[in-house]
Design a protein around this motif. Structure first.
Motif, PDB file in Angstrom:
ATOM      1  N   ALA A   1       2.554   1.655  -3.315  1.00 32.25           N
ATOM      2  CA  ALA A   1       1.543   2.002  -4.316  1.00 32.25           C
ATOM      3  C   ALA A   1       1.222   3.488  -4.244  1.00 32.25           C
ATOM      4  O   ALA A   1       1.087   4.169  -5.276  1.00 32.25           O
TER       5      ALA A   1
ATOM      6  N   THR B   1      -4.384  -0.509  -7.725  1.00 33.29           N
ATOM      7  CA  THR B   1      -3.088  -0.406  -7.051  1.00 33.29           C
ATOM      8  C   THR B   1      -3.277  -0.339  -5.533  1.00 33.29           C
ATOM      9  O   THR B   1      -4.292   0.156  -5.044  1.00 33.29           O
ATOM     10  N   GLY B   2      -2.318  -0.917  -4.834  1.00 36.52           N
ATOM     11  CA  GLY B   2      -2.366  -0.944  -3.371  1.00 36.52           C
ATOM     12  C   GLY B   2      -3.328  -1.986  -2.826  1.00 36.52           C
ATOM     13  O   GLY B   2      -3.633  -1.987  -1.628  1.00 36.52           O
TER      14      GLY B   2
ATOM     15  N   THR C   1       2.071   0.303 -10.699  1.00 36.07           N
ATOM     16  CA  THR C   1       1.097  -0.203  -9.735  1.00 36.07           C
ATOM     17  C   THR C   1       1.771  -1.253  -8.858  1.00 36.07           C
ATOM     18  O   THR C   1       2.692  -1.951  -9.299  1.00 36.07           O
ATOM     19  N   VAL C   2       1.314  -1.335  -7.614  1.00 30.50           N
ATOM     20  CA  VAL C   2       1.889  -2.283  -6.651  1.00 30.50           C
ATOM     21  C   VAL C   2       0.736  -3.009  -5.960  1.00 30.50           C
ATOM     22  O   VAL C   2      -0.123  -2.361  -5.336  1.00 30.50           O
ATOM     23  N   ASN C   3       0.693  -4.314  -6.108  1.00 28.85           N
ATOM     24  CA  ASN C   3      -0.409  -5.101  -5.540  1.00 28.85           C
ATOM     25  C   ASN C   3       0.105  -6.388  -4.911  1.00 28.85           C
ATOM     26  O   ASN C   3       1.285  -6.741  -5.064  1.00 28.85           O
TER      27      ASN C   3
ATOM     28  N   ARG D   1       0.839  -1.206   0.000  1.00 31.03           N
ATOM     29  CA  ARG D   1       0.000   0.000   0.000  1.00 31.03           C
ATOM     30  C   ARG D   1       0.875   1.259   0.000  1.00 31.03           C
ATOM     31  O   ARG D   1       0.606   2.221  -0.720  1.00 31.03           O
TER      32      ARG D   1
ATOM     33  N   ALA E   1       2.195   5.821  -7.361  1.00 29.24           N
ATOM     34  CA  ALA E   1       1.000   5.919  -8.216  1.00 29.24           C
ATOM     35  C   ALA E   1       1.161   6.958  -9.337  1.00 29.24           C
ATOM     36  O   ALA E   1       0.798   6.688 -10.492  1.00 29.24           O
TER      37      ALA E   1
END
Ligand SMILES: NC(=O)c1ccc[n+]([C@@H]2O[C@H](COP(=O)([O-])OP(=O)(O)OC[C@H]3O[C@@H](n4cnc5c(N)ncnc54)[C@H](O)[C@@H]3O)[C@@H](O)[C@H]2O)c1
Length: 251
Positions: free
Chosen positions: A171, A238-239, A180-182, A168, A175
């Motif tokens: 992300a 994302t997140g 994107t970071v998941n 999170r 952003a």
């Protein structure tokens, strides 16, 4: 839909289990794949499966995710070879269940070094490349154990919960850059990591009873979740943590 043609994906912990399935899912969608695993661990099976799935190129690299210099060298080698890095699947992990009373400082540190610290510094290493490209996908393998308690797995649960918070935070920071970071958080899968416990005649059925869908997750189903989050279609996600848990956490 969910095509990865032309993309380059680095996957850690890729010799076997979920990492191998993630590589195959990326290859199936048209990506070139960089499977990575500990030095000395054969990735031949993963390379063969990726080629059979249609990967334009497979470029295996030995990399211990706890070795900072190896992270830098691997990312540089992949960038030199392909000219771009589009996807990072940070999947390498370990789990040594034991009662809390028996956990040593060494075991605690080992879980954190492999499960979360390595992924952070790998993300840090690919981020400048992805920022320069204006896009990128970073996906961590979490676990349902990051959301709900699992027995005798305190350091493991702490790392998997930490991955969700870390993703999170990354992300949010990245952003505006197109990265994107998941997190993909699976339930139990019958891999080397969990097989011994799941084949136990008492423990296995007890765990199965926690999954409303009534079965353990197939590694390929975890791979599919990664392929989706890696795709252009997932640009607005994302997140997030995608639980691939057959409903374990819904009750
Ligand atoms: N199997 C499950 O039930 C399950 C459930 C939820 C989450 N997970 C997570 O999925 C990921 C993959 O697990 P798996 O079940 O495929 O396990 P696995 O043991 O089959 O594979 C893990 C891979 O990571 C590699 N690895 C270990 N330490 C490493 C290091 N320091 N550097 C590089 N590679 C290293 C191993 O060599 C191995 O190939 C892990 O993060 C695990 O926590 C697994």
């Amino acid at each position: 839909m969910f095509e990865l043609t032309g993309k380059v994906a680095i996957v850690t912990g890729a010799a076997t289990g979920l990492g191998q399935a993630i590589c195959v899912a990326f290859a199936t969608q048209g990506a070139s794949v960089v499977p990575t695993d500990l030095p000395g661990v054969s990735m031949d099976a993963t390379v063969e499966k990726c080629k059979a799935a249609g990967a334009p190129e497979v470029f295996p690299q030995a990399m211990n995710v706890t070795d900072h210099a190896a992270i830098q060298a691997t990312v540089a080698a992949v960038k030199d070879h392909f000219g771009h890095i589009d996807i990072l699947a940070s999947n390498a992990g370990m789990n040594k269940p034991m009662p809390a009373e028996d956990v040593t400082p060494e075991s605690w540190d080992a879980h954190f070094a492999v499960n979360i610290k390595g992924g952070f510094f790998l993300a840090q290493a690919v981020a400048p490349i992805m920022k320069a490209q204006g896009k990128g996908r970073i996906i961590f393998t979490g676990s349902q154990a990051g959301v709900v308690a699992r027995d005798n797995q305190q350091p493991y649960c702490a790392t998997k919960g930490g991955i969700i918070s870390m993703a999170r935070a990354l992300a949010y920071d990245w952003a505006p850059t197109g990265i994107t970071v998941n997190v993909v958080a699976p339930t139990f899968a019958m891999t080397d990591l969990a097989r011994k416990r799941l084949e136990d005649p008492v423990y296995g059925p007890k765990m199965l009873a926690m999954i409303p869908v009534g079965r353990f997750v197939e590694p390929s189903e975890v791979g599919s979740a990664f392929a989706f989050l890696a795709s252009e279609e997932a640009a607005m996600i994302t997140g997030q943590t995608l639980l691939v848990d057959g409903g374990w956490t819904i009750w």
